[in-house]
Motif scaffolding. Structure first.
Motif, PDB file in Angstrom:
ATOM      1  N   TYR A 186      45.031  77.589  40.197  1.00 35.07           N
ATOM      2  CA  TYR A 186      43.848  78.383  40.533  1.00 35.07           C
ATOM      3  C   TYR A 186      44.140  79.351  41.682  1.00 35.07           C
ATOM      4  O   TYR A 186      43.686  80.500  41.677  1.00 35.07           O
ATOM      5  CB  TYR A 186      42.682  77.468  40.901  1.00 35.07           C
ATOM      6  N   THR A 187      44.888  78.883  42.679  1.00 30.86           N
ATOM      7  CA  THR A 187      45.214  79.743  43.810  1.00 30.86           C
ATOM      8  C   THR A 187      46.071  80.921  43.366  1.00 30.86           C
ATOM      9  O   THR A 187      45.893  82.050  43.833  1.00 30.86           O
ATOM     10  CB  THR A 187      45.937  78.939  44.904  1.00 30.86           C
ATOM     11  N   SER A 205      45.917  82.396  40.493  1.00 29.52           N
ATOM     12  CA  SER A 205      45.006  83.356  39.857  1.00 29.52           C
ATOM     13  C   SER A 205      44.250  84.167  40.898  1.00 29.52           C
ATOM     14  O   SER A 205      44.000  85.364  40.710  1.00 29.52           O
ATOM     15  CB  SER A 205      44.017  82.612  38.949  1.00 29.52           C
ATOM     16  N   LEU A 206      43.883  83.518  42.002  1.00 32.42           N
ATOM     17  CA  LEU A 206      43.193  84.246  43.072  1.00 32.42           C
ATOM     18  C   LEU A 206      44.110  85.266  43.743  1.00 32.42           C
ATOM     19  O   LEU A 206      43.653  86.343  44.156  1.00 32.42           O
ATOM     20  CB  LEU A 206      42.649  83.269  44.112  1.00 32.42           C
ATOM     21  N   TYR A 214      42.577  85.928  31.829  1.00 31.92           N
ATOM     22  CA  TYR A 214      41.559  84.885  31.676  1.00 31.92           C
ATOM     23  C   TYR A 214      41.724  84.177  30.334  1.00 31.92           C
ATOM     24  O   TYR A 214      41.637  82.938  30.260  1.00 31.92           O
ATOM     25  CB  TYR A 214      40.159  85.494  31.785  1.00 31.92           C
ATOM     26  N   SER A 261      44.577  81.904  30.578  1.00 28.30           N
ATOM     27  CA  SER A 261      44.263  80.723  31.386  1.00 28.30           C
ATOM     28  C   SER A 261      43.462  79.705  30.576  1.00 28.30           C
ATOM     29  O   SER A 261      43.635  78.492  30.747  1.00 28.30           O
ATOM     30  CB  SER A 261      43.486  81.125  32.637  1.00 28.30           C
ATOM     31  N   THR A 278      37.860  81.671  40.490  1.00 25.67           N
ATOM     32  CA  THR A 278      38.821  82.290  39.577  1.00 25.67           C
ATOM     33  C   THR A 278      38.115  82.972  38.416  1.00 25.67           C
ATOM     34  O   THR A 278      38.465  84.085  38.020  1.00 25.67           O
ATOM     35  CB  THR A 278      39.797  81.227  39.047  1.00 25.67           C
ATOM     36  N   GLN A 279      37.088  82.306  37.866  1.00 29.17           N
ATOM     37  CA  GLN A 279      36.355  82.888  36.745  1.00 29.17           C
ATOM     38  C   GLN A 279      35.645  84.173  37.152  1.00 29.17           C
ATOM     39  O   GLN A 279      35.626  85.151  36.394  1.00 29.17           O
ATOM     40  CB  GLN A 279      35.346  81.889  36.194  1.00 29.17           C
ATOM     41  N   THR A 312      41.699  83.458  50.330  1.00 31.23           N
ATOM     42  CA  THR A 312      42.826  82.973  49.533  1.00 31.23           C
ATOM     43  C   THR A 312      43.933  82.420  50.421  1.00 31.23           C
ATOM     44  O   THR A 312      44.543  81.390  50.114  1.00 31.23           O
ATOM     45  CB  THR A 312      43.381  84.107  48.649  1.00 31.23           C
TER      46      THR A 312
END
Length: 346
Positions: free
Chosen positions: A127-128, A130-131, A170, A173, A275-276, A312
């Protein structure tokens, strides 16, 4: 009788009454905003119910798709009203709110009476990552717009290109988390009881969505006069107020799960929601704005980019070891408060 979020559904007809009666803009704004909170809770609960009926794969996709439905609806009405800066601020606010405030409260509440809580380093790392991509997606269009050779058409083209890349990421993911590496995600998640009626859940979901749309229209219509009377900026409303009302129900779920020592799910809710927002909701709104005739580019202000970058970075230092304690939660909350104070006076 235990207090329930559903009690606040009474604010929905109250908001309609004060709007029709022509009450003050501040009263209309506050009541309609508070009315959205329990409606968001209904949407989340009924989505979980339908997901349980559909099975883990289809249900997981449904949860991922409708996870930020309330904020998406509010943002669409803001775009239709030309409040593009508020929309951008709300996207930024959702990202930093989930990462700093929600995760911070989860760590603080969950770790208060425990030495530490553990969660998957792999999940937090994914997740990080993706951020970090989201930070790049925010930074590069802004830097491009500062170029002396940048034209409006080129800036729009860059924004659309970035939006397309983020939507593809996305989709990838979803493939990663729900098919090829689904064992890494929510291993201890227990779906709700399947005894409920799918038809009833769908009906409640549709009604709640319509009600959110109505409340959002009232909220947006009263926004201009309300912020003038209250003496606050549109940036602060978008960055702090809109994300909190749109995600309050989901926020409370994450904190409650952490309190019950299910911090793994709380981490997925908090960071996964950020993230979404970053790689799905934001690019979708770019295309929605084109359809609505109010094109929104991906050029965010320097303070907004700095806020997402700081969130982040702090998350990377605190969450990537797979351990959480109450003091780390306090550090995340302190970072959020510092940003909120700064944006209030900006």
């Amino acid at each position: 009788m235990k207090p329930r979020l559903d009690w606040f559904l009474v604010l929905v007809p109250v908001a309609l009454i004060v709007d029709i009666a022509g009450a003050g803009s501040v009263a209309i704004f506050v009541i309609s905003a508070l009315a959205i909170v329990p409606l968001a809770g209904v949407i989340g609960r009924e989505t979980e119910e339908i997901a349980a009926q559909l099975g883990p794969r289809a249900g997981g996709l449904l949860n991922a798709t409708f996870g930020n439905l309330t904020e998406l609806i509010v943002s669409i009405f803001l775009i239709a009203n030309g409040e593009l800066e508020v929309v951008k601020a709300s996207l930024t606010g959702s990202i930093i709110g989930n990462v700093l405030l929600v995760l911070g409260m989860s760590f603080l509440v969950g770790g208060w009476n425990r030495p530490e809580q553990r969660f998957s380093r792999a999940t937090a790392g994914l997740y990080t990552g993706s951020l970090v991509i989201a930070v790049v997606a925010l930074l590069m269009p802004a830097l491009f717009a500062l170029s002396p050779h940048a034209t409006h058409a080129h800036t729009e083209a860059v924004s659309i290109g970035v939006a397309v890349v983020l939507i593809v990421m996305y989709a990838l993911s979803m493939l990663f988390s729900m098919k090829t590496h689904k064992s890494l995600f929510r291993a201890d998640f227990q779906p709700p009881d399947k005894s409920g009626s799918t038809r009833s859940a769908i009906a409640k979901l549709v009604l709640a969505t319509i009600a959110v749309a109505v409340m959002s229209e009232i909220l947006v219509r009263s926004l201009g006069a309300a912020v003038t009377e209250l003496g606050i900026s549109r940036l602060f409303v978008g960055l702090i107020v809109v994300p909190i009302i749109g995600n309050a129900a989901e926020h409370s779920s994450a904190i409650l799960l952490a309190y019950r020592d299910k911090v793994e799910i709380a981490v997925e809710i908090a960071i996964g929601s950020s993230t979404q927002i970053a790689i799905f909701v934001a690019p979708v709104l770019v295309f929605v704005s084109l359809i609505a005739g109010h094109p929104m580019n991906f050029v965010f202000s320097a303070p907004e980019i700095a806020a997402v970058t700081a969130a982040t970075a702090v998350l990377s230092f605190i969450a990537l070891d797979g351990r959480a304690n109450w003091f780390e939660g306090a550090e995340l909350i302190a970072t959020y408060v510092i940003l909120a104070i700064s944006f209030y006076f900006l």
